[in-house]
Design a protein around this motif. Structure first.
Motif, short mmCIF file in Angstrom:
data_model
loop_
_atom_site.label_atom_id
_atom_site.label_comp_id
_atom_site.label_asym_id
_atom_site.label_seq_id
_atom_site.Cartn_x
_atom_site.Cartn_y
_atom_site.Cartn_z
N VAL A 268 5.29 6.23 -9.42
CA VAL A 268 5.54 5.90 -8.02
C VAL A 268 4.45 6.43 -6.73
CG1 VAL A 268 7.38 5.82 -6.67
CG2 VAL A 268 8.14 6.72 -8.64
N GLY A 269 4.05 7.73 -7.19
CA GLY A 269 3.24 7.68 -5.71
C GLY A 269 1.71 7.27 -5.85
N VAL A 270 1.46 6.87 -7.11
CA VAL A 270 -0.08 6.29 -7.07
C VAL A 270 0.38 4.32 -6.64
CG1 VAL A 270 -1.18 5.21 -9.14
CG2 VAL A 270 -0.92 7.69 -8.74
N LEU A 271 1.34 4.05 -7.51
CA LEU A 271 1.67 2.81 -7.05
C LEU A 271 1.68 2.94 -5.38
CD1 LEU A 271 5.20 2.07 -9.30
CD2 LEU A 271 2.46 0.82 -9.60
N LEU A 272 2.54 3.57 -4.81
CA LEU A 272 2.96 3.46 -3.51
C LEU A 272 1.36 3.48 -2.20
CD1 LEU A 272 5.63 5.88 -2.67
CD2 LEU A 272 6.02 3.54 -2.57
N ALA A 273 0.11 4.90 -3.35
CA ALA A 273 -1.43 4.64 -2.67
C ALA A 273 -2.00 3.18 -2.60
CB ALA A 273 -1.73 5.79 -3.35
N SER A 274 -1.58 2.55 -3.58
CA SER A 274 -1.99 1.07 -4.35
C SER A 274 -1.87 0.31 -3.61
CB SER A 274 -2.40 0.69 -5.96
OG SER A 274 -1.00 0.74 -6.24
N ASN A 275 -0.78 0.56 -2.97
CA ASN A 275 0.11 -0.66 -2.09
C ASN A 275 0.00 -0.62 -0.85
OD1 ASN A 275 0.90 -2.25 -4.10
ND2 ASN A 275 3.29 -1.20 -3.80
N GLY A 276 -1.42 1.09 -0.74
CA GLY A 276 -1.28 1.64 0.86
C GLY A 276 -0.31 1.88 1.64
N ASP A 277 0.87 1.68 0.96
CA ASP A 277 1.99 2.99 1.72
C ASP A 277 1.88 4.36 1.76
OD1 ASP A 277 3.57 0.15 1.57
OD2 ASP A 277 4.34 0.37 0.28
N LEU A 278 0.82 5.01 1.67
CA LEU A 278 0.77 6.09 1.11
C LEU A 278 -0.75 6.83 1.11
CD1 LEU A 278 2.55 9.01 0.70
CD2 LEU A 278 2.36 9.01 -1.41
N SER A 279 -0.89 7.80 1.74
CA SER A 279 -2.40 7.82 1.88
C SER A 279 -2.66 8.65 1.51
CB SER A 279 -2.97 8.42 3.07
OG SER A 279 -2.38 10.06 2.66
N ILE A 280 -3.99 8.86 0.24
CA ILE A 280 -4.16 9.52 -0.86
C ILE A 280 -4.34 11.07 -0.58
CG2 ILE A 280 -6.31 10.54 -3.05
CD1 ILE A 280 -5.40 7.45 -2.57
N GLY A 281 -4.87 11.27 0.85
CA GLY A 281 -4.45 12.96 0.92
C GLY A 281 -3.06 13.17 1.65
N SER A 282 -2.19 12.19 1.59
CA SER A 282 -0.59 12.83 1.60
C SER A 282 0.04 12.56 0.67
CB SER A 282 -0.13 11.31 2.46
OG SER A 282 0.26 11.48 3.35
N LEU A 283 -0.71 11.80 -0.63
CA LEU A 283 -0.62 12.17 -2.37
C LEU A 283 -1.37 13.47 -2.72
CD1 LEU A 283 0.42 11.45 -4.75
CD2 LEU A 283 -1.38 10.00 -5.44
N VAL A 284 -2.07 14.09 -2.65
CA VAL A 284 -2.73 14.87 -2.88
C VAL A 284 -1.56 15.98 -2.42
CG1 VAL A 284 -4.68 16.58 -2.82
CG2 VAL A 284 -4.71 14.25 -3.35
N ALA A 285 -1.53 16.15 -1.06
CA ALA A 285 -1.01 17.15 -0.68
C ALA A 285 1.19 17.40 -0.63
CB ALA A 285 -0.54 16.96 0.94
N PHE A 286 1.45 15.81 -1.52
CA PHE A 286 2.71 16.25 -1.45
C PHE A 286 2.61 16.72 -2.33
CE2 PHE A 286 6.12 14.46 -4.84
CZ PHE A 286 7.18 14.35 -3.49
N PHE A 287 1.88 16.91 -3.85
CA PHE A 287 2.03 16.81 -5.15
C PHE A 287 1.30 19.16 -5.08
CE2 PHE A 287 2.77 13.37 -6.79
CZ PHE A 287 3.45 13.21 -7.41
N ALA A 288 0.42 19.00 -4.14
CA ALA A 288 0.34 20.77 -4.22
C ALA A 288 1.47 21.19 -3.76
CB ALA A 288 -1.01 20.56 -2.96
N THR A 289 1.97 20.53 -2.27
CA THR A 289 3.47 21.22 -1.79
C THR A 289 4.16 21.79 -3.30
OG1 THR A 289 2.93 20.18 0.13
CG2 THR A 289 5.58 21.12 -0.06
#
Length: 615
Positions: A268-289
């Motif tokens: 879901v995160g990759v799909l959100l990032a590809s649609n511009g609804d989530l930044s790459i940095g936020s995606l990385v930080a989410f999974f690091a958290t």
């Protein structure tokens, strides 16, 4: 199975013990919590790094700055973890020691009837294993359980701030974990309690086998003892396996479900990032958290198991601490104006607590004059030993009263009563210490001046050993300072009895209670002991259970017990002349034993050769 109490109800009972160290525990908790917050900060640094520095046109030196920040955060986290240990370890060991000393003191106060019902291994496991586990839980388990819970809560809030869609997926895994956690807590609590009780039973078996090793070897029952121990050990092993299975399934659930949620969240995160609804940095930080809080989530199974085991340990501890001491001193103790040692039994009855409808003694009325020696005789089970143990209040009378010089025993301070009354039992109990320590165990201090007190205690030691005909003590390797081993089993039966008798004599009592303490002595030694007792303790009232005609003949008067009642009182000659049951009892008493140890040390027999002595 013991009654299950609510978790927080059990844990709250630790508060009086924990209160003095609460500030240190709070500081340890804050240190651990700050360490977790620092760990959760690292993903946010990564988010800024990815969004600001790793995009086209970003500054290269920002990577080094971010690396230094992450390094500093890592060092800070390690320092806070070390600080947490410094704050909690010493206070937790202090609480453990105080609880252990408190438990031991309470065990000393509790009645003999309590110890009759409890196995020594159960008490030992509570004093050692349970309290050791409580210390580790206070220093680590309790703090980390709180920190883990707060870390997960804070982490989930941070995850919602970055992407509520991904956070909902992650949070969805928590629902089945919570449902299974409730079932796990109930099942694990029961099996944990069973495990700790079985460990206590196993400890009792080991202790009994070690103390009875001579009997097991003499009767060739070592193999049977081993088989019995193996069965108990196997039961404990099966219980431990059941514990491990419950914990393994719970760990599977708390590990698998979050991982599945993260896998779904990644898609879901990759799909959100590809649609511009989530930044790459936020995606990385989410999974690091998510990676930071994954370890606490997986760790919570072990922490919950620790908490449940600690709750069981607390319950077991307070099963003993809640036991009431029913033999206590009155608020305003009394004592006779002049202590002479006259003992009177007035309509005394006694029954054990677990069999109140089966009295051992009934309507006992008996007067013993100061300085008189009264022998108690009767067939086995007539209540002789039970009657003796009422005098120092090892047990409490069920009805009636016992007085010393007109004062009811229950009006004495317990401590003072047990300085007035001294006891020597047939089954001697000696401690793993020197002869000196065992004999002077109950001896009163003679003076506040150390050198005078030591001199007086040495004098009391010599006199007690002389009266008890325990001169053999001086010929031991280190004399009276020789360590005699656990329960004095390095000594012969006659030697142990004489040391125990010397201990009672050294206490200088006004009332001396002897439960056939001379049974292992030959007649000559017994006569010398009785003669010296009359000299040294001329003013001491003596009540003695007699199992041999020679002991009866040395008494001033004899009380005949039959079916828990006093059937007759008189001199040995008077009772022989008028009471047929007394004649039957005397005829059935034990034959006179010969204590070879005594004979070998007897100067009158020193010229006899071994063949003559063996006859």
């Amino acid at each position: 199975m013991a009654t299950q109490t609510p978790f927080f109800s059990s844990i709250s009972r630790l508060y009086p013990h924990v209160r003095p160290i609460l500030p240190r525990l709070v500081l340890g908790l804050l240190s651990a919590l700050l360490a977790s917050v620092v760990a959760l900060t690292i993903p946010q640094v990564l988010r800024v790094l990815v969004n600001e520095s790793l995009r086209p046109g970003g500054r290269a030196d920002a990577v080094w700055s971010a690396s230094l920040v992450i390094l500093g955060l890592g060092v800070a986290e390690a320092g806070l973890v070390a600080l947490r240990r410094q704050f909690v370890i010493n206070p937790a060991t202090t609480v453990e020691t105080r609880m252990r000393v408190s438990l031991y003191g309470h065990l000393q106060d509790l009645t003999v009837s309590f110890h009759d019902r409890w196995g020594s291994g159960q008490l030992l496991s509570r004093a050692m294993t349970d309290l050791n586990f409580l210390r580790r839980w206070m220093a680590f388990g309790a703090i980390m359980l709180v920190v883990t819970t707060l870390t997960v809560v804070i982490g989930v809030v941070v995850m919602f701030s970055m992407s509520w869609q991904l956070a909902l997926i992650f949070l969805a895994a928590a629902v089945p974990i919570m449902i299974y956690g409730f079932r796990f807590r109930t099942r694990y609590s029961k099996v944990a309690r069973r495990s700790q009780d079985q460990a206590g039973d196993l400890a009792t078996t080991v202790e009994e086998s070690v103390h009875g090793i001579r009997v097991l070897k003499a009767f060739g029952r070592s193999r049977e003892a081993l088989e019995n121990f193996n069965e108990q050990a196997e039961e404990l092993r099966q219980t431990e396996i059941a514990k491990a299975k419950h914990l393994a399934v719970f760990s599977l659930v708390v590990t698998l479900l979050p991982e599945l949620a993260l896998g779904s969240g990644l898609v879901v995160g990759v799909l959100l990032a590809s649609n511009g609804d989530l930044s790459i940095g936020s995606l990385v930080a989410f999974f690091a958290t998510a990676a930071v809080i994954a370890a606490p989530v997986e760790f919570c199974g072990m922490l919950l198991a620790m908490a449940l085991t600690a709750k069981t340990a607390i319950d077991r501890h307070y099963e003993v601490m809640d036991a009431m001491n029913t033999i206590t001193s009155p608020e305003d103790p009394r004592r006779p104006d002049v202590l002479k040692g006259a003992v009177s039994f007035r309509n005394v009855a006694f029954a054990f607590q677990d069999a109140p409808d089966k009295p051992i003694l009934k309507d006992i009325t008996l007067d013993i004059a100061p300085g008189e020696t009264m022998a108690l005789v009767g067939i086995t089970g007539s209540g002789k030993s039970a009657l003796l143990q009422l005098v120092p209040r090892l047990y409490e009378v069920t009805a009636g009263a016992i007085t010393i010089d007109g004062v009811d025993l229950r009006e004495f301070s317990v401590e003072e009563l047990r300085t007035v009354v001294a006891v020597a039992f047939e089954d001697t109990t000696l401690f793993s210490s020197s002869v000196r320590h065992n004999v002077l165990l109950g001896a009163p201090g003679a003076s506040s001046e150390a050198h005078r007190e030591e001199a007086n205690r040495d004098e009391a030691l010599e006199e007690a050993l002389d009266v008890a005909q325990a001169h053999f003590a001086y010929s031991l390797p280190d004399g009276v300072d020789t360590l005699i081993g656990e329960e004095g089993l390095s000594l012969s039966g006659g030697q142990r009895q004489r040391i125990a008798l010397a201990r009672a004599i050294a206490a200088r009592p006004k009332v001396l209670v002897l439960d056939d303490p001379l049974s292992a002595l030959d007649v000559n030694t017994e006569e010398r002991v009785e003669h010296r007792l009359r000299e040294v303790l001329a003013d001491t009232t003596t009540l003695i259970v007699a199992h041999r005609p020679s002991t009866v003949a040395l008494a001033d008067r004899v009380a005949l017990l039959k079916d828990g009642r006093i059937a007759a009182v008189g001199t040995h000659a008077e009772l022989l002349a008028r009471d047929s049951h007394y004649r039957y009892v005397i005829a059935s008493l034990d034959p006179e034993p010969r204590d070879l140890d005594s004979e070998l040390h007897d100067p009158d027999l020193s010229d006899l050769d071994a063949e003559e002595i063996s006859r």
